[in-house]
Scaffold this motif. Structure first.
Motif, PDB file in Angstrom:
ATOM      1  N   VAL A   1       0.843  -1.208   0.000  1.00  0.00           N
ATOM      2  CA  VAL A   1       0.000   0.000   0.000  1.00  0.00           C
ATOM      3  C   VAL A   1       0.876   1.255   0.000  1.00  0.00           C
ATOM      4  O   VAL A   1       0.478   2.303   0.493  1.00  0.00           O
ATOM      5  CB  VAL A   1      -0.977   0.004   1.202  1.00  0.00           C
ATOM      6  CG1 VAL A   1      -2.028  -1.078   1.027  1.00  0.00           C
ATOM      7  CG2 VAL A   1      -0.245  -0.158   2.530  1.00  0.00           C
TER       8      VAL A   1
ATOM      9  N   THR B   1      -1.203   4.021  -3.630  1.00  0.00           N
ATOM     10  CA  THR B   1      -2.547   3.467  -3.819  1.00  0.00           C
ATOM     11  C   THR B   1      -3.407   4.288  -4.771  1.00  0.00           C
ATOM     12  O   THR B   1      -4.608   4.049  -4.890  1.00  0.00           O
ATOM     13  CB  THR B   1      -3.255   3.345  -2.456  1.00  0.00           C
ATOM     14  OG1 THR B   1      -3.190   4.596  -1.762  1.00  0.00           O
ATOM     15  CG2 THR B   1      -2.609   2.260  -1.607  1.00  0.00           C
ATOM     16  N   SER B   2      -2.809   5.250  -5.455  1.00  0.00           N
ATOM     17  CA  SER B   2      -3.549   6.111  -6.379  1.00  0.00           C
ATOM     18  C   SER B   2      -3.804   5.411  -7.706  1.00  0.00           C
ATOM     19  O   SER B   2      -3.440   4.250  -7.905  1.00  0.00           O
ATOM     20  CB  SER B   2      -2.745   7.385  -6.627  1.00  0.00           C
ATOM     21  OG  SER B   2      -1.486   7.064  -7.192  1.00  0.00           O
ATOM     22  N   SER B   3      -4.434   6.161  -8.629  1.00  0.00           N
ATOM     23  CA  SER B   3      -4.564   5.731 -10.015  1.00  0.00           C
ATOM     24  C   SER B   3      -3.755   6.670 -10.894  1.00  0.00           C
ATOM     25  O   SER B   3      -3.480   7.813 -10.530  1.00  0.00           O
ATOM     26  CB  SER B   3      -6.029   5.755 -10.459  1.00  0.00           C
ATOM     27  OG  SER B   3      -6.801   4.836  -9.720  1.00  0.00           O
TER      28      SER B   3
ATOM     29  N   TYR C   1      -6.546  10.453  -6.754  1.00  0.00           N
ATOM     30  CA  TYR C   1      -6.548   9.923  -5.380  1.00  0.00           C
ATOM     31  C   TYR C   1      -7.958   9.944  -4.817  1.00  0.00           C
ATOM     32  O   TYR C   1      -8.591  10.999  -4.742  1.00  0.00           O
ATOM     33  CB  TYR C   1      -5.646  10.777  -4.477  1.00  0.00           C
ATOM     34  CG  TYR C   1      -4.176  10.713  -4.797  1.00  0.00           C
ATOM     35  CD1 TYR C   1      -3.318   9.883  -4.074  1.00  0.00           C
ATOM     36  CD2 TYR C   1      -3.632  11.510  -5.803  1.00  0.00           C
ATOM     37  CE1 TYR C   1      -1.961   9.847  -4.359  1.00  0.00           C
ATOM     38  CE2 TYR C   1      -2.282  11.478  -6.085  1.00  0.00           C
ATOM     39  CZ  TYR C   1      -1.448  10.638  -5.362  1.00  0.00           C
ATOM     40  OH  TYR C   1      -0.100  10.607  -5.647  1.00  0.00           O
ATOM     41  N   GLU C   2      -8.445   8.772  -4.420  1.00  0.00           N
ATOM     42  CA  GLU C   2      -9.714   8.654  -3.712  1.00  0.00           C
ATOM     43  C   GLU C   2      -9.458   8.815  -2.210  1.00  0.00           C
ATOM     44  O   GLU C   2      -8.310   8.875  -1.759  1.00  0.00           O
ATOM     45  CB  GLU C   2     -10.324   7.274  -3.981  1.00  0.00           C
ATOM     46  CG  GLU C   2     -10.744   7.034  -5.423  1.00  0.00           C
ATOM     47  CD  GLU C   2     -12.172   7.484  -5.684  1.00  0.00           C
ATOM     48  OE1 GLU C   2     -12.734   8.193  -4.820  1.00  0.00           O
ATOM     49  OE2 GLU C   2     -12.724   7.122  -6.737  1.00  0.00           O
TER      50      GLU C   2
ATOM     51  N   GLN D   1      -6.449   7.183  -0.141  1.00  0.00           N
ATOM     52  CA  GLN D   1      -5.318   6.860  -1.006  1.00  0.00           C
ATOM     53  C   GLN D   1      -4.175   7.859  -0.813  1.00  0.00           C
ATOM     54  O   GLN D   1      -4.397   9.025  -0.486  1.00  0.00           O
ATOM     55  CB  GLN D   1      -5.756   6.831  -2.471  1.00  0.00           C
ATOM     56  CG  GLN D   1      -6.691   5.675  -2.779  1.00  0.00           C
ATOM     57  CD  GLN D   1      -7.032   5.567  -4.251  1.00  0.00           C
ATOM     58  OE1 GLN D   1      -7.007   6.544  -5.001  1.00  0.00           O
ATOM     59  NE2 GLN D   1      -7.370   4.361  -4.683  1.00  0.00           N
ATOM     60  N   GLU D   2      -2.959   7.385  -1.057  1.00  0.00           N
ATOM     61  CA  GLU D   2      -1.766   8.204  -0.850  1.00  0.00           C
ATOM     62  C   GLU D   2      -0.606   7.641  -1.654  1.00  0.00           C
ATOM     63  O   GLU D   2      -0.700   6.559  -2.249  1.00  0.00           O
ATOM     64  CB  GLU D   2      -1.380   8.215   0.634  1.00  0.00           C
ATOM     65  CG  GLU D   2      -0.948   6.839   1.147  1.00  0.00           C
ATOM     66  CD  GLU D   2      -0.542   6.820   2.617  1.00  0.00           C
ATOM     67  OE1 GLU D   2       0.046   7.806   3.087  1.00  0.00           O
ATOM     68  OE2 GLU D   2      -0.830   5.799   3.275  1.00  0.00           O
TER      69      GLU D   2
ATOM     70  N   LYS E   1      -2.674  11.278   2.537  1.00  0.00           N
ATOM     71  CA  LYS E   1      -3.989  10.683   2.305  1.00  0.00           C
ATOM     72  C   LYS E   1      -5.075  11.744   2.100  1.00  0.00           C
ATOM     73  O   LYS E   1      -5.105  12.758   2.794  1.00  0.00           O
ATOM     74  CB  LYS E   1      -4.389   9.800   3.486  1.00  0.00           C
ATOM     75  CG  LYS E   1      -3.670   8.463   3.547  1.00  0.00           C
ATOM     76  CD  LYS E   1      -4.197   7.620   4.683  1.00  0.00           C
ATOM     77  CE  LYS E   1      -3.479   6.268   4.749  1.00  0.00           C
ATOM     78  NZ  LYS E   1      -4.001   5.437   5.866  1.00  0.00           N
TER      79      LYS E   1
END
Length: 210
Positions: free
Chosen positions: A64, A67-69, A106-107, A110-111, A191
């Motif tokens: 982790v 964890t972004s897209s 980033y949701e 997420q970080e 985050k």
């Protein structure tokens, strides 16, 4: 002869709205309102339509860690092409030294944990990713929206936290004057606590890309 790490900040230094971060540890600038609201909205739509899970170049055992897209913008996209040209003019770096423009999404929760953008010379990734274009020199990153809560970028060593604002650009030199990696560029995409965060990143190299 000007090297890849010398004089490339000169154009942004002359920009009347650019602010130099007062740190002896990092060469860094902040430029508000670099992108218009309309540009930000179109680029967000592009990222939404094309994003995929982000990756890292060298696995560090932390599943982790990032964890972004990610969205790889096409050089044929009119907004991407215009932005790339503007960034090269602002940086003074030839367009041939620019990597493909990349978006990040980033949701909540997420970080991208504390990391540097340069490639460590003693790691296997250095030979893999730097054999042609050389080391990364400058990073130009743009926030496309304000975040309801969280999502700041923290430069721990330089003691600087940058809050997301639509259209804001931040840039920094990943190398010292002698060309060695600057560990003080360590930064953490913190985050997102509420809402969603979108950014665009343009990395530059010592030599022509590709």
């Amino acid at each position: 002869m000007v090297t890849a790490t010398e004089s490339y900040a000169v154009p942004i230094q002359a920009h009347p709205a650019a602010r130099k971060v007062p740190s002896p540890r990092i060469e860094m600038y902040i430029l508000p309102n670099f992108l218009s609201g309309e540009q930000c909205a179109r680029l967000i739509d592009t990222i939404e339509a094309q994003h995929r899970p982000s990756t890292i170049t060298g696995y560090n055992g932390d599943d982790v860690f990032r964890t972004s897209s990610t969205c790889d913008l096409s050089p044929h996209d009119p907004d991407a092409a215009d932005l790339r040209a503007r960034l090269c003019a602002l940086s003074g770096i030839p367009e041939s030294h620019a990597e493909p423009l990349q978006g990040q999404r980033y949701e909540v929760g997420q970080e991208f944990k504390a990391h540097t953008d340069y490639f460590e010379p003693d790691r296997p990734e250095f030979a893999q990713f730097c054999s042609v274009a050389g080391q990364r020199t400058w990073t130009y990153m743009m926030y496309l929206n304000a975040v309801d809560a969280g999502g700041a970028t923290r430069f721990k060593v330089a003691d600087k936290i940058v809050q997301p604002e639509a259209g804001k650009l931040i840039c920094w030199n990943n190398l010292r004057p002698d060309g060695s990696p600057n560990a003080a560029t360590l930064h953490h995409a913190m985050k997102v606590r509420k809402g969603r965060k979108y950014v665009l990143t343009q990395w530059f190299r010592e030599k022509p890309w590709g």
